[in-house]
Write a protein that holds these residues in place. Sequence first.
Motif, mmCIF file in Angstrom:
data_model
loop_
_atom_site.group_PDB
_atom_site.id
_atom_site.type_symbol
_atom_site.label_atom_id
_atom_site.label_comp_id
_atom_site.label_asym_id
_atom_site.label_seq_id
_atom_site.Cartn_x
_atom_site.Cartn_y
_atom_site.Cartn_z
ATOM 1 N N THR A 342 0.864 -1.184 0.000
ATOM 2 C CA THR A 342 0.000 0.000 0.000
ATOM 3 C C THR A 342 0.899 1.232 0.000
ATOM 4 O OG1 THR A 342 -0.140 -0.058 2.423
ATOM 5 C CG2 THR A 342 -1.900 -1.137 1.177
ATOM 6 N N TRP A 343 0.490 2.258 -0.746
ATOM 7 C CA TRP A 343 1.266 3.492 -0.852
ATOM 8 C C TRP A 343 0.575 4.599 -0.077
ATOM 9 C CZ3 TRP A 343 5.935 3.480 -3.285
ATOM 10 C CH2 TRP A 343 6.196 2.432 -4.184
ATOM 11 N N THR A 344 1.350 5.349 0.696
ATOM 12 C CA THR A 344 0.805 6.495 1.422
ATOM 13 C C THR A 344 1.758 7.673 1.307
ATOM 14 O OG1 THR A 344 1.826 5.728 3.487
ATOM 15 C CG2 THR A 344 -0.477 5.110 3.101
ATOM 16 N N SER A 345 1.209 8.863 1.460
ATOM 17 C CA SER A 345 2.007 10.094 1.431
ATOM 18 C C SER A 345 1.878 10.805 2.764
ATOM 19 C CB SER A 345 1.535 11.016 0.307
ATOM 20 O OG SER A 345 2.177 12.279 0.382
ATOM 21 N N SER A 346 3.005 11.277 3.281
ATOM 22 C CA SER A 346 2.970 12.020 4.543
ATOM 23 C C SER A 346 2.356 13.405 4.366
ATOM 24 C CB SER A 346 4.391 12.164 5.110
ATOM 25 O OG SER A 346 5.201 12.942 4.223
ATOM 26 N N ALA A 347 2.344 13.919 3.128
ATOM 27 C CA ALA A 347 1.775 15.245 2.840
ATOM 28 C C ALA A 347 1.049 15.169 1.510
ATOM 29 C CB ALA A 347 2.876 16.304 2.823
ATOM 30 N N PRO A 348 -0.146 14.576 1.493
ATOM 31 C CA PRO A 348 -0.853 14.376 0.223
ATOM 32 C C PRO A 348 -1.219 15.672 -0.492
ATOM 33 C CG PRO A 348 -2.242 13.805 2.110
ATOM 34 C CD PRO A 348 -0.888 14.008 2.645
ATOM 35 N N VAL A 353 0.092 10.019 -4.088
ATOM 36 C CA VAL A 353 0.596 8.774 -4.653
ATOM 37 C C VAL A 353 -0.581 7.845 -4.941
ATOM 38 C CG1 VAL A 353 1.007 7.705 -2.377
ATOM 39 C CG2 VAL A 353 2.265 6.892 -4.394
ATOM 40 N N SER A 354 -0.535 7.197 -6.097
ATOM 41 C CA SER A 354 -1.617 6.297 -6.494
ATOM 42 C C SER A 354 -1.376 4.891 -5.945
ATOM 43 C CB SER A 354 -1.719 6.230 -8.015
ATOM 44 O OG SER A 354 -0.631 5.494 -8.555
ATOM 45 N N GLU A 355 -2.325 3.974 -6.197
ATOM 46 C CA GLU A 355 -2.206 2.595 -5.742
ATOM 47 C C GLU A 355 -1.062 1.863 -6.426
ATOM 48 O OE1 GLU A 355 -5.942 0.759 -6.422
ATOM 49 O OE2 GLU A 355 -6.968 1.819 -4.797
ATOM 50 N N THR A 356 -0.617 2.398 -7.549
ATOM 51 C CA THR A 356 0.468 1.742 -8.295
ATOM 52 C C THR A 356 1.823 2.417 -8.088
ATOM 53 O OG1 THR A 356 -0.002 3.057 -10.269
ATOM 54 C CG2 THR A 356 -1.139 0.930 -10.056
ATOM 55 N N GLY A 357 1.896 3.440 -7.225
ATOM 56 C CA GLY A 357 3.164 4.109 -6.957
ATOM 57 C C GLY A 357 3.443 5.306 -7.848
ATOM 58 N N LEU A 358 2.423 5.838 -8.508
ATOM 59 C CA LEU A 358 2.601 7.027 -9.343
ATOM 60 C C LEU A 358 2.471 8.267 -8.457
ATOM 61 C CD1 LEU A 358 2.924 8.241 -12.202
ATOM 62 C CD2 LEU A 358 0.406 8.322 -12.303
ATOM 63 N N VAL A 359 3.546 9.051 -8.382
ATOM 64 C CA VAL A 359 3.571 10.251 -7.555
ATOM 65 C C VAL A 359 3.217 11.459 -8.416
ATOM 66 C CG1 VAL A 359 4.999 11.730 -6.078
ATOM 67 C CG2 VAL A 359 5.323 9.227 -6.064
ATOM 68 N N LYS A 360 2.348 12.335 -7.897
ATOM 69 C CA LYS A 360 1.991 13.570 -8.598
ATOM 70 C C LYS A 360 2.338 14.761 -7.710
ATOM 71 C CE LYS A 360 -1.689 15.918 -11.099
ATOM 72 N NZ LYS A 360 -3.095 15.853 -11.577
ATOM 73 N N ALA A 361 3.138 15.693 -8.265
ATOM 74 C CA ALA A 361 3.537 16.889 -7.533
ATOM 75 C C ALA A 361 2.418 17.926 -7.600
ATOM 76 C CB ALA A 361 4.824 17.455 -8.119
ATOM 77 N N LEU A 362 1.961 18.407 -6.434
ATOM 78 C CA LEU A 362 0.802 19.309 -6.394
ATOM 79 C C LEU A 362 1.180 20.728 -6.001
ATOM 80 C CD1 LEU A 362 -1.689 16.847 -4.660
ATOM 81 C CD2 LEU A 362 -1.481 17.356 -7.107
ATOM 82 N N THR A 363 2.094 20.862 -5.032
ATOM 83 C CA THR A 363 2.508 22.194 -4.612
ATOM 84 C C THR A 363 3.904 22.118 -4.013
ATOM 85 O OG1 THR A 363 1.853 24.138 -3.297
ATOM 86 C CG2 THR A 363 1.561 21.994 -2.260
ATOM 87 N N VAL A 364 4.570 23.262 -3.915
ATOM 88 C CA VAL A 364 5.962 23.291 -3.466
ATOM 89 C C VAL A 364 6.067 22.783 -2.024
ATOM 90 C CG1 VAL A 364 7.929 24.774 -2.952
ATOM 91 C CG2 VAL A 364 6.567 25.162 -5.023
ATOM 92 N N GLY A 365 7.085 21.945 -1.790
ATOM 93 C CA GLY A 365 7.305 21.419 -0.441
ATOM 94 C C GLY A 365 7.945 20.039 -0.495
ATOM 95 N N THR A 366 7.906 19.342 0.622
ATOM 96 C CA THR A 366 8.480 17.991 0.693
ATOM 97 C C THR A 366 7.444 17.018 1.257
ATOM 98 O OG1 THR A 366 9.385 18.387 2.889
ATOM 99 C CG2 THR A 366 10.820 18.847 1.013
ATOM 100 N N ALA A 367 7.588 15.768 0.849
ATOM 101 C CA ALA A 367 6.695 14.706 1.340
ATOM 102 C C ALA A 367 7.472 13.397 1.357
ATOM 103 C CB ALA A 367 5.459 14.590 0.468
#
Length: 389
Positions: A342-348, A353-367
């Motif tokens: 299972t994939w989770t993001s500390s700062a969604p 992050v999708s169920e398949t591990g695809l990460v999408k950048a939404l705004t400036v910062g770190t996660a």
Amino acid sequence: MSSGAKVQLASIREVKPGVTPAGDWKVLTRISNGLMPTFNSEENNEIGFTRMSQGTAQTTVDVGGDIETKWRFGALDDFMASCFGKDWAGNVLTMGDDRITFSIASYATDIGVSAIARGVQVANMNFDFPGDNEVTVTMTMAARSWDDKGDNTSFIVNAQPEASQRRFSFKDISGLKINGVQVGEDNACVDSFNLQFDNNVQTQRCIGNGNPYPGNIIATTFTPSGAITISWSKMAYQLWKAQKTNDAISLEFTIGNADGGYKFLIPEMEVTADWPDGGSTDIIQVELNYTARRVAPTITRLPAPIVVAAVDVTPATLSLAVGATGDLEVVVTPAGASQQVTWTSSAPAIASVSETGLVKALTVGTATITATSVADGTKTDTCAVTVTA
């Protein structure tokens, strides 16, 4: 003089029935070994010069008997295939017409006497499931030949011991269903049951083979049967009634422990039973004798899942501009372990992050993106994501 504790027993699967192949043997841990020759004879009815008996004449030799053992995961799979007349298809076993045979040898190490039966196939296999002890299996063997010697050498070559597996017991049985209904404390109580698979083998004699042993062991009808001792209840009464109209019922159950297990399914069987009775201090029980018909049973092997050692996410760091995407890869070790995570993001809100591990950048910062093993939630790995303008 020989001790039973010093008698080795091992088997090797044959390629050609009756011929012992080269290769490693498998140790056969057992309670008892009754596989032996029986020398048949007939009285010689000739009349001599005096009235003295003329003795007997040897006729044929039968080789067979029972081997009783306790049951462990994987230990008897080849013998189960021999009984069913078909190899396992993946993890499923059902009835077939193949002849699967073994050489089975013993060696009394303290007196140097050895013996071997060849062309051994399983004629009958009986599983006994008690209500308070370990499961035992009795295999009735039939063989095509026998040899023995006392020269301090063994027929067994490079015997490989069984894996140190746990023995199955009554506590390992679950999912017991009769006619599709789960049996439990509320509707009935099964005290014990047994299940046997009988090939109804016949011995075929062949003139001209130069020996008194069987030419072939022929399996005829395949008959699963057994008995279930169950508390007298409304459920038991309905099962008892099935014999009045010859209605079919089914039986299924699972047995398993941390090493693995098996699921048995007898889809169609008929029952017979006497009307039960008991004394004033007795718990009334009925013994349902059952015989399968028409539809072949199946056994499904349930290997234990491979323990997850680690989760490895790549890359370990990822830098993305707002609006960009990036793929994360994951490998769960060891090989064969479940790859589900299972994939989770500390700062969604910063990086999803999708169920398949695809990460999408939404705004400036770190996660921090974390992959967690589904099979073992304590095994995780992360990727540090930086999102730039």
